[in-house]
Design an enzyme around this catalytic site. Structure first.
Site, mmCIF file in Angstrom:
data_model
loop_
_atom_site.group_PDB
_atom_site.id
_atom_site.type_symbol
_atom_site.label_atom_id
_atom_site.label_comp_id
_atom_site.label_asym_id
_atom_site.label_seq_id
_atom_site.Cartn_x
_atom_site.Cartn_y
_atom_site.Cartn_z
ATOM 1 N N CYS A 61 32.766 69.262 59.161
ATOM 2 C CA CYS A 61 32.242 68.155 58.355
ATOM 3 C C CYS A 61 32.928 66.814 58.624
ATOM 4 O O CYS A 61 32.373 65.766 58.300
ATOM 5 C CB CYS A 61 32.347 68.500 56.876
ATOM 6 S SG CYS A 61 31.502 70.039 56.442
ATOM 7 N N HIS A 89 31.860 62.156 53.469
ATOM 8 C CA HIS A 89 31.051 63.314 53.818
ATOM 9 C C HIS A 89 30.202 63.702 52.617
ATOM 10 O O HIS A 89 30.687 63.751 51.483
ATOM 11 C CB HIS A 89 31.960 64.470 54.235
ATOM 12 C CG HIS A 89 31.261 65.790 54.288
ATOM 13 N ND1 HIS A 89 30.073 65.972 54.948
ATOM 14 C CD2 HIS A 89 31.572 67.001 53.734
ATOM 15 C CE1 HIS A 89 29.681 67.226 54.808
ATOM 16 N NE2 HIS A 89 30.571 67.866 54.076
ATOM 17 N N ASN A 102 23.878 68.864 52.406
ATOM 18 C CA ASN A 102 25.100 68.759 53.212
ATOM 19 C C ASN A 102 24.724 69.020 54.667
ATOM 20 O O ASN A 102 24.361 70.133 55.031
ATOM 21 C CB ASN A 102 26.118 69.785 52.700
ATOM 22 C CG ASN A 102 27.418 69.777 53.481
ATOM 23 O OD1 ASN A 102 27.494 69.309 54.616
ATOM 24 N ND2 ASN A 102 28.467 70.353 52.889
#
Length: 313
Positions: free
Chosen positions: A112, A239, A269
């Site tokens: 990530c 993120h 995500n």
């Protein structure tokens, strides 16, 4: 002295949208349960598009907005944790699609935080004189890693890509600040994708506690390395892990005038793609202006983190 700056941005998401109500037909969940825990209402899922397709689409848009041609690029970096092919790497495959001639090309996998790592390595290469114009891409097909019977993970992730064209400039025109990066390897098992037929699993509460306590001080350090206070920021693009995490970090950062990216609501995500995807959308919508200082900060699997202040193109 040579520095670097972002010239243009681009993003791409596959057209298939999966809503919370759609997921409720697949697994024991509902819209309220998902929104209350992670804040997501929709995510985009690749059907026919490969990872290279996603990355190439975003890169083409960034390149089109830069005023440069593929032949001008001498470095291609792709941040991803979902590449299927070991060789050629995704960066080389994207370069071939675009017609980039003989670039340095490599993939980077810090999950990530990948885009911030990739942006830092491109900046370092340009500062060292090893590159002059770079394509930096974050791209993921997270749907390839999902167990669609596990409601703790399948409701969270989506697919997409974001890209930036980065160029060499004189030091006084630099637009990418020093990176703050590192990891917490003893917690590396908190987010795991393993095996040849990989399925993602994560310790959600462990990641939540770590992110909401550890990231804000590191984010402030990135500001200070760039010679700024958090209050100077015009944007904050963390993120896009979870809306509760984003809001908790933003509250602790001390940047009251900053536009905070919350693209997780519509995109889920998307791991290494989440930061460039969200940043590109903010710029495209006019919510950030050219020259605005924006803090990017990636964190997650590894547990690796990286962040830097950039100036909007």
């Amino acid at each position: 002295m040579t520095a670097s700056r972002i010239v243009s941005l681009g993003h791409y998401q596959p057209p298939k949208v999966l809503t919370n109500d759609d997921l409720a037909k697949l697994v024991d969940t509902d819209d309220e349960w998902i929104r209350s825990r992670v804040g997501i209402r929709t995510r985009h899922i690749a059907v026919d598009e490969t990872l290279v397709d996603l990355a190439t689409e975003a890169a083409q848009k960034a390149l089109a907005g830069s005023g440069y041609h593929a032949g001008d690029i001498d470095l291609v970096v792709v941040a991803t944790c979902t590449a299927v092919e070991r060789s050629p790497n995704t960066a080389a495959a994207v370069a071939a699609r675009l017609g980039v001639a003989s670039p340095a090309a490599y993939d980077i996998n810090t999950v990530c935080s990948g885009f911030s790592y990739a942006l830092a390595t491109a900046d370092h290469a340009i500062r060292a004189g090893s590159a002059t114009k770079a394509l930096v891409i974050g791209a993921e097909r997270m749907s390839d890693t999902l167990d669609w019977t596990d409601r703790t993970t399948c409701v969270i992730f989506g697919d997409g890509a974001g890209a930036a064209v980065v160029e060499a400039v004189p030091d006084e025109q630099g637009g990418i600040g020093p990176v703050v990066w590192g990891s917490t390897p003893e917690k590396g098992d908190a987010v795991v994708i393993t095996g040849w037929d990989p399925t993602i699993s994560q310790q959600g509460q462990s990641v939540f506690r770590w992110a909401t306590t550890a990231i804000a001080p590191l984010a402030r350090e990135a500001c200070h390395k760039a010679g700024l206070e958090p209050s100077d920021l015009k944007g904050f693009v963390p993120h896009q892990a979870n809306l509760r995490i984003i809001d908790a970090i933003a509250a602790k950062l001390g940047a009251p005038d900053a536009v905070v990216a919350r693209d997780v609501v519509d995109s889920g995500n998307t791991s290494a793609a989440s930061i460039p995807l969200a940043l590109s959308k903010l710029v495209e919508r006019g919510e950030l202006s050219s020259g605005d200082p924006v803090l990017l900060f990636g964190f997650g699997g590894g547990l690796a983190y990286a962040g830097q202040v950039v100036r909007c193109p």
